[in-house]
Design a protein around this motif. Structure first.
Motif, PDB file in Angstrom:
ATOM      1  N   GLU A   2       0.824  -1.212   0.000  1.00  0.00           N
ATOM      2  CA  GLU A   2       0.000   0.000   0.000  1.00  0.00           C
ATOM      3  C   GLU A   2       0.858   1.262   0.000  1.00  0.00           C
ATOM      4  O   GLU A   2       0.507   2.265  -0.628  1.00  0.00           O
ATOM      5  CB  GLU A   2      -0.941  -0.004   1.200  1.00  0.00           C
ATOM      6  N   TYR A   5       1.615   2.526  -3.421  1.00  0.00           N
ATOM      7  CA  TYR A   5       0.516   3.223  -4.081  1.00  0.00           C
ATOM      8  C   TYR A   5       0.339   4.633  -3.510  1.00  0.00           C
ATOM      9  O   TYR A   5       0.028   5.561  -4.252  1.00  0.00           O
ATOM     10  CB  TYR A   5      -0.780   2.419  -3.991  1.00  0.00           C
ATOM     11  N   ILE A  34      -7.508   3.590  -7.374  1.00  0.00           N
ATOM     12  CA  ILE A  34      -8.347   2.384  -7.340  1.00  0.00           C
ATOM     13  C   ILE A  34      -7.726   1.349  -6.414  1.00  0.00           C
ATOM     14  O   ILE A  34      -8.420   0.728  -5.598  1.00  0.00           O
ATOM     15  CB  ILE A  34      -8.551   1.823  -8.763  1.00  0.00           C
ATOM     16  N   ARG A  35      -6.416   1.141  -6.535  1.00  0.00           N
ATOM     17  CA  ARG A  35      -5.721   0.156  -5.687  1.00  0.00           C
ATOM     18  C   ARG A  35      -5.827   0.502  -4.206  1.00  0.00           C
ATOM     19  O   ARG A  35      -5.807  -0.390  -3.357  1.00  0.00           O
ATOM     20  CB  ARG A  35      -4.252   0.039  -6.075  1.00  0.00           C
ATOM     21  N   LEU A  36      -5.930   1.790  -3.909  1.00  0.00           N
ATOM     22  CA  LEU A  36      -6.067   2.231  -2.517  1.00  0.00           C
ATOM     23  C   LEU A  36      -7.529   2.293  -2.071  1.00  0.00           C
ATOM     24  O   LEU A  36      -7.824   2.719  -0.958  1.00  0.00           O
ATOM     25  CB  LEU A  36      -5.421   3.610  -2.340  1.00  0.00           C
ATOM     26  N   ASP A  37      -8.433   1.882  -2.953  1.00  0.00           N
ATOM     27  CA  ASP A  37      -9.868   1.882  -2.682  1.00  0.00           C
ATOM     28  C   ASP A  37     -10.396   3.297  -2.427  1.00  0.00           C
ATOM     29  O   ASP A  37     -11.332   3.496  -1.666  1.00  0.00           O
ATOM     30  CB  ASP A  37     -10.212   0.956  -1.509  1.00  0.00           C
ATOM     31  N   ARG A  38      -9.771   4.263  -3.077  1.00  0.00           N
ATOM     32  CA  ARG A  38     -10.215   5.665  -3.010  1.00  0.00           C
ATOM     33  C   ARG A  38     -11.018   5.933  -4.287  1.00  0.00           C
ATOM     34  O   ARG A  38     -10.614   6.684  -5.161  1.00  0.00           O
ATOM     35  CB  ARG A  38      -9.008   6.586  -2.864  1.00  0.00           C
ATOM     36  N   LEU A  39     -12.164   5.270  -4.346  1.00  0.00           N
ATOM     37  CA  LEU A  39     -12.913   5.190  -5.592  1.00  0.00           C
ATOM     38  C   LEU A  39     -13.549   6.511  -6.020  1.00  0.00           C
ATOM     39  O   LEU A  39     -13.616   6.791  -7.214  1.00  0.00           O
ATOM     40  CB  LEU A  39     -13.962   4.086  -5.485  1.00  0.00           C
TER      41      LEU A  39
END
Length: 64
Positions: A2, A5, A34-39
């Motif tokens: 993480e 990212y 996206i990989r950090l789920d900060r959509l």
């Protein structure tokens, strides 16, 4: 993983200050977010990516 990212997001954001409409930078930032789920943020950047490269398929795919 993480941390990479998080570092990538910082680097892409710094790059955007120099080249705010660079499709490659917008793509990288979108993918890192996206990989950090900060959509929500990824969606906003993806919209800018579409504006920067309207003929490209990948930014449209990311919005779907």
């Amino acid at each position: 993983m993480e941390d990479r990212y998080v570092q990538a997001v910082a680097a892409f954001e710094a790059s955007l200050k120099i080249q705010p409409k660079d499709p490659d930078v917008l793509e990288g930032l979108t993918q890192a977010l996206i990989r950090l789920d900060r959509l929500d943020e990824a969606l906003e950047v993806a919209r800018k990516w579409v504006e920067a490269a309207p003929e490209a398929v990948l930014p449209h795919t990311n919005l779907s």
